[in-house]
Design an enzyme around this catalytic site. Structure first.
Site, PDB file in Angstrom:
ATOM      1  N   TYR A  13      -9.475   5.212 -12.106  1.00 59.62           N
ATOM      2  CA  TYR A  13      -9.283   5.856 -10.790  1.00 59.62           C
ATOM      3  C   TYR A  13      -9.040   7.357 -10.914  1.00 59.62           C
ATOM      4  O   TYR A  13      -8.594   7.974  -9.952  1.00 59.62           O
ATOM      5  CB  TYR A  13      -8.037   5.292 -10.084  1.00 59.62           C
ATOM      6  CG  TYR A  13      -7.861   3.807 -10.012  1.00 59.62           C
ATOM      7  CD1 TYR A  13      -8.794   2.995  -9.366  1.00 59.62           C
ATOM      8  CD2 TYR A  13      -6.719   3.204 -10.551  1.00 59.62           C
ATOM      9  CE1 TYR A  13      -8.588   1.625  -9.268  1.00 59.62           C
ATOM     10  CE2 TYR A  13      -6.506   1.842 -10.452  1.00 59.62           C
ATOM     11  CZ  TYR A  13      -7.447   1.063  -9.808  1.00 59.62           C
ATOM     12  OH  TYR A  13      -7.225  -0.282  -9.714  1.00 59.62           O
ATOM     13  N   ARG A  57      -5.614   3.063 -15.676  1.00 60.46           N
ATOM     14  CA  ARG A  57      -5.646   3.786 -14.401  1.00 60.46           C
ATOM     15  C   ARG A  57      -6.274   5.186 -14.503  1.00 60.46           C
ATOM     16  O   ARG A  57      -7.065   5.555 -13.633  1.00 60.46           O
ATOM     17  CB  ARG A  57      -4.253   3.852 -13.766  1.00 60.46           C
ATOM     18  CG  ARG A  57      -3.680   2.464 -13.421  1.00 60.46           C
ATOM     19  CD  ARG A  57      -2.417   2.544 -12.579  1.00 60.46           C
ATOM     20  NE  ARG A  57      -2.708   3.048 -11.268  1.00 60.46           N
ATOM     21  CZ  ARG A  57      -2.508   4.281 -10.860  1.00 60.46           C
ATOM     22  NH1 ARG A  57      -1.948   5.162 -11.669  1.00 60.46           N
ATOM     23  NH2 ARG A  57      -2.853   4.656  -9.663  1.00 60.46           N
ATOM     24  N   GLU A  74       3.976  -6.712   1.813  1.00 61.47           N
ATOM     25  CA  GLU A  74       3.518  -7.116   0.483  1.00 61.47           C
ATOM     26  C   GLU A  74       3.500  -5.934  -0.482  1.00 61.47           C
ATOM     27  O   GLU A  74       2.452  -5.569  -1.007  1.00 61.47           O
ATOM     28  CB  GLU A  74       2.100  -7.702   0.589  1.00 61.47           C
ATOM     29  CG  GLU A  74       1.959  -8.855   1.543  1.00 61.47           C
ATOM     30  CD  GLU A  74       0.499  -9.256   1.783  1.00 61.47           C
ATOM     31  OE1 GLU A  74      -0.415  -8.450   1.491  1.00 61.47           O
ATOM     32  OE2 GLU A  74       0.280 -10.371   2.266  1.00 61.47           O
ATOM     33  N   PRO A  75       4.647  -5.317  -0.734  1.00 58.41           N
ATOM     34  CA  PRO A  75       4.643  -4.148  -1.622  1.00 58.41           C
ATOM     35  C   PRO A  75       4.418  -4.554  -3.081  1.00 58.41           C
ATOM     36  O   PRO A  75       4.915  -5.589  -3.531  1.00 58.41           O
ATOM     37  CB  PRO A  75       6.058  -3.587  -1.447  1.00 58.41           C
ATOM     38  CG  PRO A  75       6.898  -4.768  -1.092  1.00 58.41           C
ATOM     39  CD  PRO A  75       6.007  -5.656  -0.264  1.00 58.41           C
ATOM     40  N   GLY A  76       3.669  -3.765  -3.784  1.00 60.41           N
ATOM     41  CA  GLY A  76       3.461  -3.992  -5.211  1.00 60.41           C
ATOM     42  C   GLY A  76       3.825  -2.729  -5.971  1.00 60.41           C
ATOM     43  O   GLY A  76       4.879  -2.606  -6.590  1.00 60.41           O
ATOM     44  N   CYS A 114     -13.048   3.935 -28.501  1.00 58.65           N
ATOM     45  CA  CYS A 114     -14.354   4.567 -28.660  1.00 58.65           C
ATOM     46  C   CYS A 114     -15.064   4.694 -27.321  1.00 58.65           C
ATOM     47  O   CYS A 114     -16.067   4.015 -27.053  1.00 58.65           O
ATOM     48  CB  CYS A 114     -15.192   3.782 -29.657  1.00 58.65           C
ATOM     49  SG  CYS A 114     -14.380   3.686 -31.242  1.00 58.65           S
ATOM     50  N   GLU A 115     -14.516   5.504 -26.438  1.00 61.23           N
ATOM     51  CA  GLU A 115     -15.086   5.804 -25.116  1.00 61.23           C
ATOM     52  C   GLU A 115     -14.611   7.203 -24.755  1.00 61.23           C
ATOM     53  O   GLU A 115     -13.422   7.495 -24.882  1.00 61.23           O
ATOM     54  CB  GLU A 115     -14.523   4.860 -24.030  1.00 61.23           C
ATOM     55  CG  GLU A 115     -14.716   3.384 -24.237  1.00 61.23           C
ATOM     56  CD  GLU A 115     -16.007   2.856 -23.623  1.00 61.23           C
ATOM     57  OE1 GLU A 115     -16.655   3.599 -22.847  1.00 61.23           O
ATOM     58  OE2 GLU A 115     -16.345   1.705 -23.931  1.00 61.23           O
ATOM     59  N   GLY A 142       0.754  -1.245   0.000  1.00 58.85           N
ATOM     60  CA  GLY A 142       0.000   0.000   0.000  1.00 58.85           C
ATOM     61  C   GLY A 142       0.783   1.293   0.000  1.00 58.85           C
ATOM     62  O   GLY A 142       0.200   2.362  -0.179  1.00 58.85           O
ATOM     63  N   TYR A 199       0.189  -2.021 -12.251  1.00 61.72           N
ATOM     64  CA  TYR A 199      -1.210  -1.939 -12.659  1.00 61.72           C
ATOM     65  C   TYR A 199      -1.339  -1.323 -14.066  1.00 61.72           C
ATOM     66  O   TYR A 199      -2.313  -0.641 -14.367  1.00 61.72           O
ATOM     67  CB  TYR A 199      -2.047  -1.145 -11.640  1.00 61.72           C
ATOM     68  CG  TYR A 199      -1.914  -1.674 -10.219  1.00 61.72           C
ATOM     69  CD1 TYR A 199      -2.528  -2.867  -9.847  1.00 61.72           C
ATOM     70  CD2 TYR A 199      -1.158  -0.998  -9.255  1.00 61.72           C
ATOM     71  CE1 TYR A 199      -2.386  -3.371  -8.551  1.00 61.72           C
ATOM     72  CE2 TYR A 199      -1.024  -1.488  -7.952  1.00 61.72           C
ATOM     73  CZ  TYR A 199      -1.641  -2.669  -7.613  1.00 61.72           C
ATOM     74  OH  TYR A 199      -1.510  -3.154  -6.336  1.00 61.72           O
TER      75      TYR A 199
END
Ligand SMILES: *Cc1c(COP(=O)(O)O)cnc(C)c1O
Length: 413
Positions: A314, A310, A271-273, A340-341, A237, A369
Site C-alpha cells: 500500500y 504494508r 468493528e474496529p481493527g 529478492c524483490e 475503518g 496487518y
C-alpha cells in the site's frame, strides 16, 4: 506506550534492546496496556447505547491477543471459517461474532450456523440464498444484515477503499431495499440489521457521517416495507497516526456523529481493527549490512516484506526509530529487507542517524496487518511475537523453525 528513558527506547517498562537480545530479531512486540486502552475508547464511546464492539480479528489473530480482547468484553468481526475457529478457541461468545466476506463457502456457512454465530453480513443475493438453504437443511434460522455499499469515498488508499461503487463489496445502494424484500421471503432467514464498512485508515469523520446518513435513508425505506432493522453495524475503518503530521479522529467523535443520525431505538455494532492493534505493536529488527548505491544510502535489515508487507503493498508509511538515541549525523536512508524483490522496503528516504551493523531499529505501528499478513516467502520462517505488560514479558508465538517450512508438504520421492 513507547517512550525514551535516557537514551533507550522502551515499550511500557521494557527496554527494546533487551527484547531483541532475549528473543533475537526480527520480532513483533506488543503492549497489552495499549491494546486495552484502545479497546476501552470504543467501549466508553458506546456509553449507554446498546451494542457491541466487535474486534476485526483479521488485523491480528494471535490467540493471546484475541483472549485479551474477549476477556475485556469484545465481540469479533470475522471474515472466514478459520477466523471463527480462532475466535471460538479464544473464548469469544458465539453470540458476539459477526461474519462478513464476499466469498463465504457452503462449508464456512455451515460451520458458522452450527456454532450459532450472531449475524451474517451478507454481501450478495446468491449468498443470501445459500445461507437460507443451508439453515433450512440444519433446521435452524440465520440472522442476517446486508452489507450495503453506500458509495462513499473515504479518501484512503484504493486497495483499502471498500464502500465505493465499483468495488466488490456489499449490495449496490440502489438494490438494497429490494434485497431486504427478498430476504423477508426466505423461510430460514431473520433480518436483524444493516451493515456497512467503507474502508480502512480513514482520517476524517465526514465519510462516516455521509455513510450513516445514507444508511439511515435506507433503514427508513426498509422499515416502510414492514422489516424491522434492530442493529446498525457501522464497520471499522478509523485510521491511526502513522505519521506525526496525521490526526486521527477519536472513536467517540465518529460514534457520536453516527448516533446523532439515528433514533434512540437502534443498537449499534462497531468493528474496529487497525485502531485497536496498529499502535499497540511494532516490528523490532536489526541492521545486517549498510551500503551506498547510485547515490542512495541503504540499511539492510533482517525484517522483510514477508514479515510486514504494508509498505510494499500500500506504499504505507511506518515511522522507523533506532532503539538507542545517538548523536551520530543523520543521513537520508532507505531501509530495506533481504527479500529478492525491489519492492521490499520498510521506508524510503528517511533521515536516520548513521548506524553500525548489529544495531536495532523499531518499525513502529505494525500491530495491525503485520504478523497477520506475513508469509514465509523466500523460505523465511514466521516471526515470534512477544507481549509486554508493565515490566512483564510473555512470548505469545515462538519463532518458526526450518522444519516448520516443510509442514504439510508431501513428498513421494
Ligand atoms: C477489515 C474490516 C474491518 C476492520 O477495518 P479497520 O480499518 O482495521 O478498522 C471491519 N469490518 C470489516 C467488514 C472488515 O473487512
Amino acid at each position: 506506550m513507547l517512550s525514551f528513558k535516557g537514551n533507550d527506547l522502551f515499550i511500557e517498562n521494557v527496554k527494546l534492546a533487551s527484547l531483541a537480545k532475549k528473543f533475537g530479531t526480527a520480532v513483533f512486540v506488543y503492549s497489552k496496556s495499549q491494546i486495552l486502552s484502545n479497546f476501552k475508547a470504543y467501549q466508553d464511546g458506546l456509553a449507554k447505547r446498546e451494542g457491541l464492539i466487535c474486534f476485526a480479528c483479521k488485523t491480528n489473530s494471535n490467540q493471546t491477543i484475541l483472549k485479551i480482547l474477549s476477556k475485556a468484553g469484545a465481540g469479533a468481526d470475522v471474515t472466514s471459517g478459520g477466523e471463527i475457529f480462532r475466535c471460538l478457541k479464544a473464548g469469544f461468545e458465539p453470540s458476539k461474532i459477526v461474519y462478513a466476506g464476499v466469498g463465504k463457502t457452503d462449508e464456512e456457512i455451515e460451520y458458522a450456523l452450527k456454532n450459532k454465530i450472531f449475524m451474517f453480513n451478507v454481501e450478495s443475493i446468491e449468498e443470501l440464498y445459500a445461507i437460507d438453504k443451508i439453515a433450512g437443511r440444519l433446521k435452524t434460522k440465520a440472522k442476517i444484515a446486508f452489507r450495503i455499499n453506500p458509495n462513499v469515498n473515504p479518501h484512503t488508499h484504493k486497495y483499502i477503499t471498500t464502500g465505493k461503487e465499483g468495488t466488490k463489496f456489499g449490495i449496490a445502494y440502489k438494490a438494497v431495499v429490494s434485497a431486504y424484500i427478498l430476504a423477508k421471503k426466505c423461510p430460514n432467514i431473520v433480518v436483524i440489521g444493516i451493515h456497512s464498512h467503507i474502508g480502512s485508515q480513514i482520517l476524517e469523520i465526514e465519510p462516516f457521517k455521509i455513510a450513516a446518513q445514507k444508511i439511515k435513508n435506507l433503514v427508513d425505506e426498509i422499515e416502510k416495507n414492514g422489516i424491522k432493522i434492530e442493529y446498525i453495524d457501522c464497520g471499522g475503518g478509523i485510521g491511526i497516526e502513522y505519521e506525526k503530521s496525521q490526526k486521527a479522529p477519536a472513536p467517540n467523535q465518529v460514534m457520536n456523529a453516527i448516533f446523532a443520525i439515528f433514533g434512540k431505538d437502534k443498537k449499534f455494532i462497531f468493528e474496529p481493527g487497525r485502531s485497536i492493534m496498529a499502535n499497540a505493536g511494532h516490528l523490532l529488527c536489526k541492521v545486517i549490512y549498510r551500503k551506498n548505491s547510485g547515490g542512495q544510502s541503504f540499511l539492510i535489515t533482517d525484517a522483510g516484506m514477508n514479515d510486514l508487507i504494508r509498505p510494499s503493498l500500500y506504499q504505507a508509511y511506518h515511522e522507523i526509530l533506532p532503539v538507542k538515541k545517538t548523536n551520530a549525523k543523520k543521513v537520508k536512508t532507505t531501509v530495506v529487507g533481504p527479500i529478492c524483490e525491489s519492492g521490499d522496503f520498510m521506508g524510503n528516504d528517511r533521515m536516520l542517524p548513521i548506524l553500525a551493523q548489529g544495531e536495532y531499529l523499531l518499525i513502529t505501528c505494525a500491530g495491525a496487518y503485520g504478523a497477520a499478513m506475513s508469509s514465509q516467502y523466500n523460505s523465511r520462517p514466521l516471526l515470534p511475537e512477544v507481549l509486554v505488560e508493565n515490566s512483564k514479558i510473555q512470548l505469545i508465538k515462538k519463532r518458526a523453525s526450518y522444519n516448520d517450512l516443510l509442514l504439510n508438504e508431501v513428498s513421494k520421492l
